[in-house]
Design a protein around this motif. Structure first.
Motif, short mmCIF file in Angstrom:
data_model
loop_
_atom_site.label_atom_id
_atom_site.label_comp_id
_atom_site.label_asym_id
_atom_site.label_seq_id
_atom_site.Cartn_x
_atom_site.Cartn_y
_atom_site.Cartn_z
N GLY A 29 0.76 -1.25 0.00
CA GLY A 29 0.00 0.00 0.00
C GLY A 29 0.79 1.29 0.00
O GLY A 29 0.31 2.29 0.53
N ALA A 30 1.98 1.31 -0.58
CA ALA A 30 2.75 2.56 -0.65
C ALA A 30 1.96 3.63 -1.42
O ALA A 30 1.31 3.33 -2.42
CB ALA A 30 4.08 2.31 -1.34
N HIS A 31 2.03 4.87 -0.94
CA HIS A 31 1.37 5.97 -1.66
C HIS A 31 2.26 7.20 -1.66
O HIS A 31 3.25 7.29 -0.92
CB HIS A 31 0.00 6.28 -1.05
N SER A 32 1.90 8.18 -2.49
CA SER A 32 2.80 9.30 -2.76
C SER A 32 3.01 10.22 -1.56
O SER A 32 4.07 10.84 -1.43
CB SER A 32 2.27 10.12 -3.94
N ASP A 33 2.04 10.32 -0.66
CA ASP A 33 2.21 11.18 0.52
C ASP A 33 3.34 10.67 1.41
O ASP A 33 4.10 11.46 1.98
CB ASP A 33 0.91 11.24 1.33
#
Length: 225
Positions: free
Chosen positions: A129-133
């Motif tokens: 679940g890596a995300h840009s934030d």
């Protein structure tokens, strides 16, 4: 096809799990919950409840010894306090380095472990679940698109081209993740994101601040509060 999901019991990984279950069916999805020596067990407990909710296989792995030399503020051997401020405020003090809650190369180690298990269980894809934030400002460099591209290629080659890595949110904000989860009816009330292990989320650590903002931007209150 079968999928394995890196699964902490937090908001992002639970949304990933929901996506995988929708695509492959719950009997073809395995959730991988990893202990890494964190100061509390709240996420691990949430992971068990959510795995039961989706009726998916849950594998638990303990990698705490690998991180025993780290003084990351999230880890039980650290005397450092977990910062009670936003990631942006923390990054102003790090001189371009990751924040103090960055567990050294955690996603790299987790994904490598997941790859070994995935091959053994005839899975063809790993979700996380890596995300840009989280990647912004180098806060968590192992959540960046560059890292994802590199680890995906390494695992694909190292698995004999049997296995790929998918980070569906890597170019999305946390608010985008919540929007996706709302559409999938994710049980966010069962998730735990706070870095502290109290009865209720503290609302002041970096991940709590990001989470509250993400729900606010979607016009709803965090159901876990």
């Amino acid at each position: 096809m079968r999928a394995i999901v890196l699964f902490s019991g937090g908001l992002d990984s639970t949304t990933c799990l929901a996506m995988a279950v929708k695509k492959y069916g719950n009997t073809n999805v395995t959730a991988l919950s990893i202990s890494y020596g964190q100061k509390h067990r709240k996420e691990i407990q949430s992971a068990k409840r959510i795995a039961e909710y989706y009726d998916v296989e849950l594998i638990s792995l303990d990698l705490a010894k690998i991180f025993s030399l780290s003084n990351c503020s999230l880890l039980e051997q650290s005397d450092d306090d977990i910062p009670m401020e936003s990631y942006a405020e923390q990054l102003e003090k790090t001189d371009g380095k990751p924040v103090s809650t960055y567990v050294p190369f955690r996603n790299g180690l987790f994904l490598s472990s997941a790859a070994s298990i995935a091959i053994s269980k005839d899975c063809s894809v790993i979700y996380y679940g890596a995300h840009s934030d989280d990647a912004a400002g180098n806060a968590y460099p192992d959540c960046s698109s560059d890292f994802n591209d590199a680890i995906n290629r390494a695992i694909y080659i190292g698995s004999g081209k049997q296995l790929t890595v998918e980070a569906p949110f890597v170019n999305m904000t946390k608010a985008d993740v919540v929007k996706t989860g709302i559409e999938l009816n994710v049980p966010y009330d069962l998730t735990w994101s706070c870095y502290l292990g109290d009865d209720k989320p503290c609302g002041k650590c970096g991940t709590c601040i990001d989470r509250q903002k993400a729900f606010m931007e979607n016009g709803i209150k965090d159901p876990a509060i």
